[in-house]
Design a protein around this motif. Structure first.
Motif, mmCIF file in Angstrom:
data_model
loop_
_atom_site.group_PDB
_atom_site.id
_atom_site.type_symbol
_atom_site.label_atom_id
_atom_site.label_comp_id
_atom_site.label_asym_id
_atom_site.label_seq_id
_atom_site.Cartn_x
_atom_site.Cartn_y
_atom_site.Cartn_z
ATOM 1 N N GLN A 203 -28.133 44.728 -75.905
ATOM 2 C CA GLN A 203 -29.470 44.237 -75.583
ATOM 3 C C GLN A 203 -29.967 43.284 -76.673
ATOM 4 O OE1 GLN A 203 -32.027 47.611 -74.926
ATOM 5 N NE2 GLN A 203 -30.641 48.529 -73.422
ATOM 6 N N ALA A 204 -29.724 43.642 -77.951
ATOM 7 C CA ALA A 204 -30.149 42.781 -79.044
ATOM 8 C C ALA A 204 -29.448 41.428 -78.982
ATOM 9 C CB ALA A 204 -29.871 43.465 -80.383
ATOM 10 N N ILE A 205 -28.166 41.442 -78.668
ATOM 11 C CA ILE A 205 -27.410 40.198 -78.542
ATOM 12 C C ILE A 205 -27.987 39.336 -77.428
ATOM 13 C CG2 ILE A 205 -25.167 39.221 -77.915
ATOM 14 C CD1 ILE A 205 -23.899 41.679 -79.268
ATOM 15 N N GLU A 206 -28.297 39.959 -76.294
ATOM 16 C CA GLU A 206 -28.799 39.207 -75.143
ATOM 17 C C GLU A 206 -30.161 38.586 -75.452
ATOM 18 O OE1 GLU A 206 -28.845 37.299 -71.687
ATOM 19 O OE2 GLU A 206 -27.160 38.414 -72.556
ATOM 20 N N LYS A 207 -31.019 39.317 -76.149
ATOM 21 C CA LYS A 207 -32.332 38.769 -76.501
ATOM 22 C C LYS A 207 -32.199 37.575 -77.449
ATOM 23 C CE LYS A 207 -34.904 43.098 -75.926
ATOM 24 N NZ LYS A 207 -35.669 44.166 -76.613
ATOM 25 N N SER A 208 -31.375 37.706 -78.455
ATOM 26 C CA SER A 208 -31.205 36.598 -79.399
ATOM 27 C C SER A 208 -30.530 35.409 -78.728
ATOM 28 C CB SER A 208 -30.393 37.050 -80.610
ATOM 29 O OG SER A 208 -29.069 37.385 -80.251
ATOM 30 N N ARG A 209 -29.649 35.692 -77.765
ATOM 31 C CA ARG A 209 -28.981 34.609 -77.063
ATOM 32 C C ARG A 209 -29.974 33.829 -76.197
ATOM 33 N NH1 ARG A 209 -23.738 36.100 -73.719
ATOM 34 N NH2 ARG A 209 -25.231 37.366 -72.580
ATOM 35 N N ARG A 210 -30.889 34.540 -75.550
ATOM 36 C CA ARG A 210 -31.907 33.860 -74.740
ATOM 37 C C ARG A 210 -32.786 32.971 -75.625
ATOM 38 N NH1 ARG A 210 -32.485 38.868 -71.825
ATOM 39 N NH2 ARG A 210 -34.354 39.349 -73.042
ATOM 40 N N LEU A 211 -33.155 33.490 -76.803
ATOM 41 C CA LEU A 211 -33.959 32.692 -77.717
ATOM 42 C C LEU A 211 -33.198 31.466 -78.186
ATOM 43 C CD1 LEU A 211 -36.486 32.266 -79.384
ATOM 44 C CD2 LEU A 211 -35.541 33.809 -81.123
ATOM 45 N N SER A 212 -31.944 31.628 -78.484
ATOM 46 C CA SER A 212 -31.109 30.505 -78.909
ATOM 47 C C SER A 212 -31.012 29.455 -77.811
ATOM 48 C CB SER A 212 -29.713 31.008 -79.286
ATOM 49 O OG SER A 212 -28.903 29.943 -79.721
ATOM 50 N N HIS A 213 -30.860 29.906 -76.566
ATOM 51 C CA HIS A 213 -30.823 28.980 -75.434
ATOM 52 C C HIS A 213 -32.126 28.196 -75.322
ATOM 53 C CE1 HIS A 213 -27.087 30.608 -73.645
ATOM 54 N NE2 HIS A 213 -27.140 29.529 -72.899
ATOM 55 N N ASP A 214 -33.254 28.897 -75.457
ATOM 56 C CA ASP A 214 -34.544 28.231 -75.299
ATOM 57 C C ASP A 214 -34.786 27.206 -76.399
ATOM 58 O OD1 ASP A 214 -35.047 29.715 -73.049
ATOM 59 O OD2 ASP A 214 -36.225 31.248 -74.096
ATOM 60 N N LEU A 215 -34.371 27.511 -77.616
ATOM 61 C CA LEU A 215 -34.580 26.592 -78.727
ATOM 62 C C LEU A 215 -33.703 25.355 -78.615
ATOM 63 C CD1 LEU A 215 -34.862 29.104 -81.700
ATOM 64 C CD2 LEU A 215 -36.662 27.585 -80.870
ATOM 65 N N SER A 216 -32.454 25.526 -78.275
ATOM 66 C CA SER A 216 -31.524 24.401 -78.207
ATOM 67 C C SER A 216 -30.406 24.742 -77.229
ATOM 68 C CB SER A 216 -30.944 24.098 -79.595
ATOM 69 O OG SER A 216 -30.120 22.958 -79.556
ATOM 70 N N PRO A 217 -30.598 24.447 -75.944
ATOM 71 C CA PRO A 217 -29.587 24.798 -74.944
ATOM 72 C C PRO A 217 -28.228 24.193 -75.284
ATOM 73 C CG PRO A 217 -31.610 24.062 -73.896
ATOM 74 C CD PRO A 217 -31.750 23.780 -75.363
ATOM 75 N N PRO A 218 -27.196 24.989 -75.448
ATOM 76 C CA PRO A 218 -25.895 24.432 -75.832
ATOM 77 C C PRO A 218 -25.315 23.521 -74.760
ATOM 78 C CG PRO A 218 -25.692 26.748 -75.231
ATOM 79 C CD PRO A 218 -27.155 26.466 -75.316
ATOM 80 N N THR A 219 -25.663 23.760 -73.501
ATOM 81 C CA THR A 219 -25.095 22.927 -72.436
ATOM 82 C C THR A 219 -25.554 21.478 -72.536
ATOM 83 O OG1 THR A 219 -24.728 22.826 -70.041
ATOM 84 C CG2 THR A 219 -26.954 23.356 -70.766
ATOM 85 N N LEU A 220 -26.725 21.227 -73.186
ATOM 86 C CA LEU A 220 -27.200 19.849 -73.332
ATOM 87 C C LEU A 220 -26.246 19.039 -74.185
ATOM 88 C CD1 LEU A 220 -29.351 17.689 -72.882
ATOM 89 C CD2 LEU A 220 -30.613 18.624 -74.830
ATOM 90 N N ARG A 221 -25.805 19.603 -75.322
ATOM 91 C CA ARG A 221 -24.886 18.869 -76.200
ATOM 92 C C ARG A 221 -23.451 18.947 -75.712
ATOM 93 N NH1 ARG A 221 -28.765 20.584 -79.801
ATOM 94 N NH2 ARG A 221 -29.582 18.975 -81.191
ATOM 95 N N GLN A 222 -23.080 20.055 -75.115
ATOM 96 C CA GLN A 222 -21.685 20.231 -74.718
ATOM 97 C C GLN A 222 -21.362 19.541 -73.394
ATOM 98 O OE1 GLN A 222 -20.922 24.451 -74.737
ATOM 99 N NE2 GLN A 222 -21.350 24.670 -76.923
ATOM 100 N N ASN A 223 -22.343 19.526 -72.459
ATOM 101 C CA ASN A 223 -22.058 19.032 -71.106
ATOM 102 C C ASN A 223 -22.958 17.903 -70.644
ATOM 103 O OD1 ASN A 223 -20.095 21.159 -70.851
ATOM 104 N ND2 ASN A 223 -21.772 22.566 -70.461
ATOM 105 N N GLY A 224 -23.986 17.539 -71.423
ATOM 106 C CA GLY A 224 -24.814 16.402 -71.066
ATOM 107 C C GLY A 224 -26.110 16.777 -70.370
#
Length: 508
Positions: A203-224
């Motif tokens: 659960q802790a991993i999932e919460k931090s992952r959601r926050l990381s996505h919101d701050l800087s979505p990795p798909t923007l840099r990786q996939n455009g």
């Protein structure tokens, strides 16, 4: 500097001498061509005798006057005699800043008129200098706005990096260690407690992952940008119940990453505005390109508002910030709305963006050389133990995976690398049976490293790893040659089965 053109050089010299005595600088032009050359070089008022201008010359002068910049309106004084004004000069005389004088004229009146014309011309040059200063200032503001946008995005990325490189990696590694405990603790009755602990970590991993996505979505840099807009639409549906129809063509995606970031953040803010104010569950998002412009549209069929209601105040700091930055960067924001008829937000930006080209992720750059590869092992040499190489730029993650794998009797971790370039060299030096390949790494990312390794050593099995269960990235890894793509926060059993080449017992 007053320019004088008369039929003979002597008349021009006499006129200039008279003007100089009155305190005015002047130049006697010997020909019409000389006059035209001097007009092009920041001239003052022009004094011309009608007899000195032919029909062809009059047309050239008129064309030159018509081509003046907006700040310039060159004063022209034309002398004519008893014969009246030639017809070919009539169009020039009708110009706003052209004066027709009939000989004879008093010297004092002529000098006074010239002084007024000189003052008029000097004011025009002052306006020119002011416009240049304003243009320079606008360019400075544009650069400042660009730097602010990129600094903000760098800060977002920095915060996302803290979560991804520290908290998430540590939690994921701890989860791998926890997966080892049930089989050892079962006899002591601790299995249930350990499972509960694993759930909490997940659960802790999932919460931090959601926050990381919101701050800087990795798909923007990786996939455009196009892929990121589809991800944003899914996110809006999952988190806020807003269904977003996305119409984004690949050819509308600008090449500059800074512009992609600005468009993505603008789309995010427009959709949040729909969520907060529109009172509707549907929105439409379009990304398109027309010539040298890229256009982002967000439209809804919600309650709407009257534009005059927000004419004197920003429609929220987010929209206000987007509008101001867009204008400073050469674009514009247009908002249309009416009560009961919904709203539309349109951001239009130049396709060519004066970005800094900053590489925020320090990922692989084209042109790097492939390291020399050591010879492959002799053919026919096999081993019942799977020889595994770990490639990940986080030491704590490699430690967690190693602890999970070495507990298996048929798995041996033989080497590690922390970037894609070293992974290619490692593949040639050790020729492992399996390589666990992180996607986001410095020097060369996992996708490119996988592509190179599979081209050189097609028998090496590669399994992609990432903190994010992203379909676009998974597809790129598989296209590069990876046989599987797993999320680091998945179960340890799934990772072991993938390494052993067994089918997954459940979806990851």
């Amino acid at each position: 500097m007053v320019l004088v053109l008369t039929p003979t050089g002597r008349d021009a010299d006499l006129s200039c001498r008279m003007l100089r005595q009155a305190g005015l600088d002047c130049i006697a032009c010997r020909s019409f061509d000389e006059l035209m050359d001097r007009i092009a070089a920041d001239a003052g008022p022009v004094v011309i005798a009608a007899e000195a201008i032919t029909a062809e010359a009059a047309e050239r002068l008129r064309a030159r006057l018509d081509a003046q910049p907006k700040w310039s309106d060159l004063p022209v004084i034309i002398f004519t005699g008893r014969g009246g004004l030639p017809r070919h000069l009539e169009r020039i005389v009708r110009r706003r800043n052209t004066t027709l004088l009939h000989r004879p004229i008093q010297v004092t009146s002529f000098v006074t008129m010239l002084r007024v014309a000189v003052e008029n011309r000097l004011r025009q040059y002052e306006v020119r200098d002011l416009l240049q200063k304003l243009s320079d200032r606008a360019a400075q503001l544009q650069q400042l706005a660009l730097e602010l946008t990129e600094a903000e995005e760098r800060e977002r990325h920095r915060l996302a990096g803290i979560l991804h490189d520290d908290l998430q990696q540590t939690l994921a590694a701890a989860n791998f260690h926890v997966n080892l405990l049930p089989r050892h603790a079962a006899q002591n009755g601790l299995e249930k407690a350990v499972r509960s602990l694993s759930d909490i970590l997940q659960q802790a991993i999932e919460k931090s992952r959601r926050l990381s996505h919101d701050l800087s979505p990795p798909t923007l840099r990786q996939n455009g940008l196009v892929a990121a807009l589809h991800w944003l639409a899914d996110r809006m549906q999952q988190m806020h119940g807003l269904g977003v129809e996305v119409d984004a063509a690949a050819e509308a995606e600008p090449p500059d990453m800074s512009l992609q970031m600005f468009l993505f953040r603008s789309a995010q803010e427009f959709l949040f505005n729909v969520i907060k104010h529109a009172k509707t569950g549907q929105a439409y998002l379009q990304l398109s390109r027309t010539d040298d412009l890229v256009r982002l549209l967000v439209r809804d069929r919600g309650v709407g508002f009257q534009p005059e209601e927000k004419a004197d105040r920003p429609a929220g700091f987010g929209l206000f910030s987007i509008r101001e930055r867009a204008v400073l960067l050469g674009g514009k924001v247009h908002i249309e709305s009416a009560r009961g008829q919904g709203s539309s937000f349109v951001l239009t930006m130049p396709w060519q963006w004066a970005g800094t080209g900053t590489d925020l992720e320090n990922e692989f750059r084209a042109g790097e050389t492939v390291p020399e590869i050591a010879p492959e092992p002799e053919a026919g040499v096999t081993s019942p133990v799977l020889r595994v190489a770990l490639v990940d730029d986080h030491q704590v993650m490699r430690s967690g995976i190693r602890a999970l794998l070495v507990d298996q009797e048929n798995i041996d971790v033989i080497a590690e690398a922390d970037n894609g370039m070293d992974a290619v060299e490692l593949a040639g030096r050790y020729h492992p049976d399996v390589m666990l390949m992180d996607v986001a790494m410095p020097r060369m990312n996992g996708v490119e490293a996988t592509r190179r390794i599979k081209a050189l050593y097609p028998d090496i099995r590669i399994i992609g790893l990432s903190m994010f269960n992203d379909p676009e990235t998974a597809a790129r890894m598989r296209q590069a040659g990876a046989e599987a793509y797993l999320c680091k926060t998945g179960s340890g059993e799934a990772l072991i089965r993938a390494v052993q080449g067994k089918p997954a017992s459940s979806a990851n």
